[in-house]
Write an enzyme that holds these catalytic residues in place. Structure first.
Site, PDB file in Angstrom:
ATOM      1  CB  CYS A 683      -0.942  -0.014   1.199  1.00 26.66           C
ATOM      2  SG  CYS A 683      -0.121   0.217   2.781  1.00 26.66           S
ATOM      3  CG  HIS A 847      11.915   3.052 -37.599  1.00 27.12           C
ATOM      4  ND1 HIS A 847      11.784   2.720 -38.928  1.00 27.12           N
ATOM      5  CD2 HIS A 847      10.768   3.672 -37.248  1.00 27.12           C
ATOM      6  CE1 HIS A 847      10.606   3.132 -39.367  1.00 27.12           C
ATOM      7  NE2 HIS A 847       9.962   3.713 -38.366  1.00 27.12           N
TER       8      HIS A 847
END
EC number: 2.7.1.199
Length: 940
Positions: A683, A847
């Site tokens: 938490c 790419h």
């Protein structure tokens, strides 16, 4: 001998049965607490976004409400306000998604499936919820007042049991519905995420099947809720009303009890699950009744007189009787349907006495007359009419606060939080007091005697009924907005810092500086952010009685005093100084009577108790608080020892892992190794770990990493308080367990570091900086020929707009990850032509070819790709060097496209690193170093 044998057999049998019984009794021991702890962890995900949403809601309303004739400014305010509105309106959906993800090991598809479940369930329910009018006839238009709803066999469901979500009329399940949907989704996910269907429908196998089964299961769940939830909703409303009356008539007993329980649950991490229903559902109070068209301001017009506006009336001081008198408000006519109010008092009374008149007969009409028409309808749609905190935020952004009513004695009444708070003293000013048309005769408006005479005369001729003063109550007698949250402010802003000062002064003088560095930061964290665990856990493990017997009691007193003294200070997250300014000081600056001045008054009172109590008890019982016990090993000291070890040349290959990964690895070892981990959770401040064998857990290394304390709440469930680092550690440990980080190599680094020799007797550095890799080497992703980016026929790469690097003309189609094990695929474009990798925080783009985005541009999700066969997934980490990323049909690609492949380090990664080429020309093999990144500060 035979008898002894029989006795022995019976004893064995008895022992066996006893063991079986004990195992059966303890089969789920602690599991419920673990489940609630995990639920509490999930609830914190949507709760974390509420502070920013609340800010937008409040600021937007402030701008819109004060824009005057400036239309543009008003719409700008509404633009900001509506952004916050929509978060609160969809809070149940957010809870559903968060719970599903939390209970499904952070699986994104579980969150998506939860949304499908929620939408389908409410869609199914909406078709079976039918509104009816006073005569019991089903309503088919939008103008007829709704008396109630028919839901299946239930012929009279009250209006407050129905809500609007996703534009659909549905049951008001609120956050409970979200929790139910989230929990069921996680169960379905765990059962079906790996399902294999027959090949003919194989596309729907695996995780794709989860949202499908959720959609189907939503049907029976919708029907079950339609059968049982109206009764549950009525019950929750009754609980809220009962608790509210306990506050109003029980001298704030509800907030006193709430405050103690809420603090007492902090060590177990389940307090979020406790307060959520009171903050966000009708169990914490409701405004549904007073904005429902069926609640008349005049009691004899409706079933109940519990929701009469106490300011809408006239008091005869002689006989303590009162009349209800409607009138125009803020210059508007007193009718929500276009009827014009009479200009004189008698006409107003006559119009009011007609049961067919619609002149401000309901609270809804009253509110619509004071605000932009439909504001309270908007509150209802956004779910801001239920729950102590949501109601406060709804009122804060409704536009009703600050509006004025002209009273017959010439005074003006301003609607504030007090109008809706059951702590407001029920007292009327002497003389006549009534809402009148602003254009009423000044003789009547300014002359109580004339008003009384006119009223009495009208009473004689029209048989106006008199009501005793005590039959008229505050807006909602069972409600006090923010009563289950505002109590945090005094003890978080004043009490805890005072206790911190006591701890520091209780330490020996020569160690107060050390104590102040630890305690002071924790106390300041409480003051600024409202996160109290770092401070509370400094003494919880040393003296639990000090936590439960003193601190929790004083926290309860804080809640109690804020309630009974009439404060209404809102919050979205915790009782921090930030929330105090936004939801206390600012509303008071607008004269909305949040009464935030009570916070420092009560806070100083509590501080005067906290300081001497903590100081005396620490000294008297010789508690080993910071500065008094053995020297605490802080995280800073731990990192300093690691830096010293590195200076001795011991850390070796530590540069291959981030500091967080190393610390996460140490934690895994402390918990008995990754094989000993059953489940991880976190938490805001606590790391929750469930282990198989608790005997393997070593608490000391956990504390050395900065844990304020380690607690075992069940035999196998451990909670360590790390503050805001808890979630970071949880994610890093999860990555190691899932194989995203090389565990064997990491263990070698950790074990080598722990063999560090004592540092030389030299003056240690004043400040130890975190370990940063000086150099990061990037490897070639493919075999081929190196080219300059200037040779790439694409201006984006040629001008280095994306980043710096090289271009490669590939000689084959085997593309690999550009680094050692642990390379993350940050982004994989769906068409397969481009990838972004994360190498120790460095972002690198690959790419493949130029304009190759066109190859699969028209492909639909799930269709086979051409040219590219993707071997990685977004978010995955490689497990070895130069792991396959994509296989490319280079021959097919080269027929239509240029295969030259830009390979660049993105600009964002070049702010702190300098790119140094290792190879710039000629042939290169996959896995060979192509360039390195040098940390700029290391060059200085």
């Amino acid at each position: 001998m035979q008898i002894k044998a029989q006795d022995t057999g019976q004893q064995k049998k008895s022992c066996l049965l006893s063991n079986i019984r004990n195992k059966w009794k303890n089969r789920n021991r602690g599991s419920f607490r673990q489940w609630v702890g995990k639920l509490s962890n999930g609830l914190m995900i949507p709760i974390a976004v509420l502070p920013i949403a609340g800010i937008f809601l409040g600021v937007g309303d402030a701008i819109a409400g004060n824009a005057g004739d400036l239309t543009g400014l008003r719409y700008f305010g509404l633009f900001i306000k509506n952004g916050g509105d929509v978060v609160f309106a969809n809070l149940p959906i957010l809870f559903a998604i968060a719970i599903a993800i939390t209970f499904s090991q952070d699986a994104g598809v579980a969150g998506f499936s939860a949304f499908v479940f929620w939408a389908a369930m409410n869609g199914f329910m909406s078709s079976l919820i039918l509104p009816f009018d006073k005569a019991g006839k089903i309503i088919t238009d939008t103008s007829t007042p709704i008396a109630g709803f028919k839901v299946l066999y239930n012929k009279s469901v009250p209006v407050h049991a129905i809500a609007t979500t996703l534009g659909l009329r549905t049951l008001s399940t609120s956050v409970f519905g979200g929790i139910i949907v989230g929990a069921l989704t996680s169960v379905l996910y765990k059962k079906f995420y790996a399902i294999r269907l027959p090949d003919v429908i194989g596309f729907f196998s695996g995780t794709r099947f989860v949202p499908i089964i959720c959609f189907v299961v939503a049907i029976p769940v919708a029907l079950i809720l339609l059968m049982i939830w109206p009764a549950v909703s009525i019950g929750l409303n009754a609980i809220g009303t009962g608790l509210g009356f306990l506050g109003g008539k029980g001298y704030g007993a509800n907030s006193l009890i709430f405050g103690y329980i809420e603090r007492s649950l902090i060590p177990f991490g389940v307090h979020h699950a406790f307060y959520a229903p009171l903050w966000y559902t009708s169990a914490g109070g409701s405004l549904q009744e007073i904005v429902n068209q069926q609640v008349w301001i005049r009691p004899d017009f409706h079933l109940s007189d519990n929701y009469v506006a106490r300011v809408i009336g006239w008091v005869d001081p002689n006989n303590s009787s009162m009349y209800i008198i409607p009138g125009a408000l803020n210059g508007q006519n007193g009718s929500s349907t276009g009827n014009t109010m009479s200009k004189d008092l008698n006409g107003a009374l006559s119009a009011y006495m007609s049961k067919e008149s619609t002149a401000f007969l309901t609270w809804k009409d009253l509110v619509d007359g004071l605000t932009f028409k439909g504001n309270f309808d908007k509150m209802a749609e956004n779910g801001l009419l239920d729950g102590s905190n949501k109601i406060w935020l709804g009122l804060n952004g409704s536009g009703i606060l600050g509006k004025k009513l002209l009273l017959s004695d010439g005074n003006v009444y301003t609607i504030t939080f007090k109008t809706f708070a059951n702590t407001t003293p029920i007292a009327w000013s002497k003389g006549a007091q009534a809402v009148l048309p602003l254009n009423a005769s000044s003789t009547i408006v300014n002359n109580p005697t004339a008003l009384a005479a006119a009223t009495q005369s009208n009473n004689n001729t029209n048989n106006i009924k008199l009501y005793p003063v005590n039959s008229f109550r505050v807006a909602v007698e069972s409600l006090n907005p923010a009563q289950y949250s505002q109590g945090k402010f005094p003890f978080m802003l004043f009490g805890i810092p005072a206790a911190g000062v006591a701890m520091i002064l209780a330490a020996p003088k020569d160690r107060r500086k050390e104590a102040a560095s630890i305690v002071g930061s924790a106390a300041f964290t409480s003051f600024l952010t409202g996160i109290t665990e770092p401070f509370e856990f400094t003494f919880l493990f040393l003296a639990p009685w000090l936590f439960y017997g003193v601190h929790a009691v004083l926290a309860a007193v804080s809640f109690w005093l804020m309630n009974i003294l009439g404060a209404n200070v809102g919050q979205t997250f915790s009782g921090s100084f930030i929330d105090f300014i936004l939801y206390g000081a600012l509303p008071d600056g607008r004269r909305w009577l949040a009464n935030s001045y009570l916070v420092p008054i009560i806070g100083l009172f509590l501080a005067a108790i906290y300081f001497p109590t903590f100081y005396f008890l620490i000294k008297h019982f010789n508690l080993a608080t910071p500065g008094r016990g053995g020297k605490l090993i802080t995280k800073k000291e731990y990192l300093a020892s690691k830096a010293a070890a590195k200076a001795e040349g011991v850390s070796g290959v530590a540069e291959n892992f981030t500091q967080t990964q190393i610390e996460a690895g140490i934690l895994l070892q402390a918990y008995g190794g990754k094989e000993n981990i059953v489940e991880l959770g976190a938490c805001i401040t606590k790391l929750r770990v469930t282990v198989k064998n608790p005997e393997l857990v070593k608490e000391e290394p956990i504390k050395e990493l900065g844990a304020a304390g380690v607690m075992r709440t069940t035999p196998t469930f451990f909670v360590a308080v790390f503050g805001t680092r808890a979630a970071v550690y949880k994610s890093a440990m999860q990555d190691i367990i899932q194989g995203k980080v090389n565990w064997e190599a990491l263990q070698k680094v950790i074990n080598t570091d722990q063999l560090a020799v004592e540092p030389k007797e030299t003056t240690p550095p004043k400040e130890v900086m975190p370990v940063v890799q000086d150099e990061i080497v990037i490897l070639s992703p493919v075999n081929g020929t190196l080219k300059s980016l200037n040779q790439v026929p694409d201006e984006t790469f040629k001008q280095k707009l994306v980043g710096e690097g090289v271009a490669i003309v590939p000689s084959d189609g085997h593309f690999k990850a550009p680094g050692e094990a642990g390379v993350k695929t940050e982004l994989a474009f769906p068409g397969g032509h481009a990838y972004i990798f994360d190498i120790d925080g460095i972002k690198v783009m690959l790419h493949i070819g130029i304009d190759t985005v066109q190859i699969n541009a028209k492909k639909q999700p799930g269709e086979p790709l051409e040219v590219f066969d993707i071997k990685t997934k977004q978010g995955e980490y490689t497990k070895e060097k130069s792991e396959s990323v994509v296989e490319v049909d280079l021959k097919k690609l080269s027929k239509k496209y240029n295969p030259i492949t830009p390979f660049v380090v993105m600009k964002e990664s070049l702010e702190n690193f300098k790119l140094v080429p290792i190879r710039q020309r000629g042939e290169i093999k996959v896995g060979q170093p192509i360039f390195k990144l040098v940390y700029k500060k290391s060059q200085a």
